[in-house]
Design a protein around this motif. Structure first.
Motif, short mmCIF file in Angstrom:
data_model
loop_
_atom_site.label_atom_id
_atom_site.label_comp_id
_atom_site.label_asym_id
_atom_site.label_seq_id
_atom_site.Cartn_x
_atom_site.Cartn_y
_atom_site.Cartn_z
N TRP A 57 43.01 41.80 26.98
CA TRP A 57 43.94 41.07 27.85
C TRP A 57 45.41 41.34 27.49
CZ3 TRP A 57 40.21 39.09 24.66
CH2 TRP A 57 40.64 38.54 23.45
N ASN A 58 45.65 41.92 26.33
CA ASN A 58 47.03 42.24 25.94
C ASN A 58 47.47 43.62 26.41
OD1 ASN A 58 47.54 39.81 24.70
ND2 ASN A 58 46.95 40.53 22.65
N VAL A 59 46.52 44.49 26.81
CA VAL A 59 46.89 45.86 27.17
C VAL A 59 46.44 46.27 28.57
CG1 VAL A 59 46.95 46.67 24.79
CG2 VAL A 59 44.79 46.77 26.07
N LEU A 60 45.61 45.47 29.23
CA LEU A 60 45.06 45.83 30.53
C LEU A 60 45.61 44.95 31.64
CD1 LEU A 60 41.29 46.30 29.57
CD2 LEU A 60 43.08 48.06 29.68
N ASP A 61 45.76 45.54 32.82
CA ASP A 61 46.10 44.73 33.99
C ASP A 61 44.83 44.03 34.47
OD1 ASP A 61 44.57 46.57 35.52
OD2 ASP A 61 46.34 47.78 35.98
N ALA A 62 44.96 43.24 35.52
CA ALA A 62 43.86 42.37 35.94
C ALA A 62 42.61 43.16 36.34
CB ALA A 62 44.32 41.47 37.09
N SER A 63 42.79 44.26 37.08
CA SER A 63 41.61 45.00 37.55
C SER A 63 40.90 45.69 36.40
CB SER A 63 42.02 46.03 38.61
OG SER A 63 42.95 46.96 38.09
N HIS A 64 41.66 46.33 35.50
CA HIS A 64 41.02 46.99 34.35
C HIS A 64 40.39 45.96 33.41
CE1 HIS A 64 43.58 50.36 35.71
NE2 HIS A 64 42.65 51.12 35.16
N LEU A 65 41.02 44.79 33.28
CA LEU A 65 40.43 43.74 32.45
C LEU A 65 39.10 43.29 33.03
CD1 LEU A 65 40.59 41.77 30.08
CD2 LEU A 65 41.94 40.23 31.55
N GLU A 66 39.01 43.20 34.34
CA GLU A 66 37.75 42.81 34.96
C GLU A 66 36.65 43.84 34.69
OE1 GLU A 66 34.46 41.68 36.97
OE2 GLU A 66 36.12 40.43 36.27
N TYR A 67 37.00 45.13 34.72
CA TYR A 67 35.99 46.15 34.41
C TYR A 67 35.50 46.01 32.96
CZ TYR A 67 37.94 48.41 38.59
OH TYR A 67 38.38 48.68 39.87
N CYS A 68 36.42 45.68 32.08
CA CYS A 68 36.07 45.49 30.67
C CYS A 68 35.19 44.25 30.50
CB CYS A 68 37.34 45.38 29.84
SG CYS A 68 37.11 45.57 28.07
N GLN A 69 35.55 43.18 31.20
CA GLN A 69 34.75 41.97 31.16
C GLN A 69 33.35 42.21 31.70
OE1 GLN A 69 37.54 39.67 33.44
NE2 GLN A 69 38.26 38.50 31.66
N ALA A 70 33.24 43.07 32.73
CA ALA A 70 31.93 43.39 33.29
C ALA A 70 31.06 44.11 32.27
CB ALA A 70 32.09 44.25 34.55
N ALA A 71 31.68 45.00 31.48
CA ALA A 71 30.92 45.69 30.43
C ALA A 71 30.41 44.69 29.40
CB ALA A 71 31.81 46.75 29.77
N VAL A 72 31.22 43.70 29.08
CA VAL A 72 30.82 42.68 28.12
C VAL A 72 29.72 41.79 28.71
CG1 VAL A 72 31.59 40.64 26.85
CG2 VAL A 72 32.98 42.72 26.85
N ARG A 73 29.82 41.47 30.01
CA ARG A 73 28.75 40.68 30.64
C ARG A 73 27.42 41.42 30.58
NH1 ARG A 73 32.95 39.34 34.31
NH2 ARG A 73 32.26 40.91 35.84
N LEU A 74 27.46 42.74 30.81
CA LEU A 74 26.24 43.54 30.69
C LEU A 74 25.71 43.47 29.26
CD1 LEU A 74 24.15 45.61 31.70
CD2 LEU A 74 25.83 47.41 31.18
N ARG A 75 26.64 43.55 28.32
CA ARG A 75 26.25 43.48 26.91
C ARG A 75 25.53 42.17 26.60
NH1 ARG A 75 25.52 46.46 22.32
NH2 ARG A 75 24.76 44.90 20.87
N THR A 76 26.09 41.06 27.02
CA THR A 76 25.48 39.77 26.71
C THR A 76 24.18 39.57 27.48
OG1 THR A 76 26.94 38.73 28.36
CG2 THR A 76 27.66 38.69 26.08
#
Length: 517
Positions: free
Chosen positions: A400-419
């Motif tokens: 959240w310190n280096v990504l804009d909203a859309s890229h942060l969402e893609y990263c969050q999606a990867a984490v959701r898959l992980r969990t």
């Protein structure tokens, strides 16, 4: 005097093993004229094992470091002193899986244990890139709150370098951490488990070093004085881990941190048997119980087996142990030293007996790379996607310190898959703790005799999930090779193998497939 022995390669035979960081050069044995190999006396800041394993059911194991070379259809081994046996080549185990499992059972058997399941079910978070050498109690609690506020689940939180008074003085720095028990209690209540960074070095001009020297617990130089080793953050004395009283001294310090504050485990950094000064380290320093530097590294690995969460970057002959093994620090790059090294390095790591493997921190661990302008948000996302279905996933730079909203969402999606798949990955880790099998596997491990040996940009997670991350900048599709069977994609599509397709993979997508029974 060095001894050497040679073997003919079988038709189509290739090999993995030696040093993990050489993963991008594996498998060995395809070359014709140019010699390719490695000297295992210097592992270059990563893990290794005195093992070579082949797709034709053969393997080599020696108990000490050796040099190997593949050239024109032959494998040459060279070692100092005598070989462990007249013929170190073991044959007749069918394929890569058969050879690996036979070697594992005989030389590095699984201990029947795994790290704490939280290491697999959720991402891990390290303070390094956010705080560098200035972690504090206030910053650490704030970082944990930001993790949750930004939609990331609590997980293992690693407090990195400089939480302590000094190297070798493993007590919280009172000014930076005025109430560590309260801090750790707060973090536990938030759902985190806590690891502390430690290293085998001791500041040479400290009271601790003087006391340890008097007890004979430090590595010595050729003149019998305390040896000083230059490393990335100074020049330090080194505990002699081949000497059991030195191990006991350090374990006592770590146990006090567990008992007093509720620490859950430790990040055992450094421990490199040679590093940047291989010749001096091999020839100029002495240990109590071994004249082989790698054995110091091997002894260091035994410390972590006392704790449910122990991470190592450098290991030697630690296969089968319940240790988290992180790959060598990676730059934030697309190249073969960065993102494109993760899969081949992890394949090599698993085939050396280290199934609980972790890529380097998402975004890399070299802080200078993240200061580049413009910052490569695409690389950050693709790195997170590649790591998402590794046995473990670890962040340091806060997305959240280096990504804009859309890229942060893609990263969050990867984490959701992980969990989502975390419990399944934890079961694979439990299986690995019992059998020694890698969690992350090369395609040739599961599908022998079908020319999968050179495929190093996709991998198997266990025996039924195939992962094909995007590793090239700007790519929105990638070629995926399928073995025989029916493969269900993350978007619900069904692919019947064997076949090769071009799969759509926009930045929002990590291509992965499950083999339907």
């Amino acid at each position: 005097m060095n001894k050497w022995i040679e073997f003919d390669l079988l038709p189509g035979e290739v090999w993995w093993g030696g040093a993990v960081h050489d993963g991008p050069r594996m498998p060995y044995g395809q070359q014709t004229e140019a010699p390719v190999g490695a000297d295992l006396r210097n592992l270059l800041e990563n893990s290794g094992a005195p093992l070579l394993v082949s797709n034709r059911g053969r393997y080599v194991w020696l108990h000490r470091p050796f040099t190997f070379q593949f050239q024109t259809g032959r494998l040459k081994l060279e070692t100092e002193g005598e070989f462990d046996q007249l013929d170190p080549l073991e044959e007749g185990h069918g394929d890569l899986k058969g050879a690996y499992l036979h070697a594992s059972r005989n030389y590095f058997p699984a201990q029947g244990r795994m790290p704490d399941p939280m290491a697999f079910t959720t991402p891990q978070y390290c303070t390094w890139m956010e705080m560098h050498y200035e972690p504090t109690q206030e910053k650490t609690i704030a970082y944990a709150r930001e993790i949750i506020r930004n939609g990331f689940p609590p997980g293992v939180l690693i407090i990195d370098d400089n939480w302590m008074k000094d190297y070798g003085t493993w007590e919280f720095h009172a000014e930076r951490f005025p109430d560590p028990k309260q801090m750790i209690d707060t973090l536990h209540e938030m759902g985190f488990k806590i690891m502390l960074w430690v290293c085998p070095y001791v500041s040479p001009d400290s009271q601790t070093a003087r006391a340890l020297a008097k007890q004979g617990l430090l590595v010595q130089d050729a003149e019998g004085r305390t040896a000083l080793r230059r490393w990335w953050n100074g020049c330090s004395a080194v505990l002699d881990y081949t000497y059991s009283p030195a191990l006991a001294w350090f374990k006592e310090k770590l146990d006090l941190l567990v008992q007093r504050y509720g620490v859950d485990g430790f990040k055992f950094d450094a421990g490199d048997p040679t590093g940047n000064d291989p010749e001096a380290w091999v020839t100029s320093y002495t240990w109590r119980s071994s004249n082989v530097p790698n054995e110091d590294c091997a002894a260091y690995s035994t410390l972590g087996q006392h704790y449910p969460l122990s991470e190592y970057r450098a290991s030697w002959k630690a296969g089968g142990a319940p240790l988290m093994q992180r790959l060598r620090d990676k730059p934030h790059s697309w190249g073969k030293d960065g993102l494109n090294s993760l899969i081949p390095n992890a394949i090599a790591q698993g085939l050396m007996g280290y199934p609980f493997n972790c890529p380097d921190m998402v975004g890399g661990g070299w802080d200078g790379d993240l200061q580049a302008t413009p910052f490569d948000a695409e690389l950050f996302v693709r790195y997170a996607q590649c790591a998402a279905l590794f046995p473990m996933m670890q962040f340091s730079t806060a997305p959240w310190n280096v990504l804009d909203a859309s890229h942060l969402e893609y990263c969050q999606a990867a984490v959701r898959l992980r969990t989502e798949l975390g419990p399944e990955i934890a079961k694979l880790a439990e299986h690995a703790g019992t059998t020694g099998e890698p969690v992350l596997r090369p395609m040739a491990y599961e599908f022998p005799n079908h020319n999968w040996e050179t495929v190093s940009d996709q991998f198997m997670l266990g025996s039924s999930i195939m992962v094909a991350p995007v590793l090239e900048k700007g790519a929105e599709e990638r070629i995926v090779r399928f073995p025989e069977g029916a493969w269900r994609g993350q978007d619900g599509t069904l692919v019947t193998g064997p076949c090769t397709i071009t799969a759509a993979a926009p930045l929002s997508t990590l291509p992965w497939y499950r083999l339907e029974k």
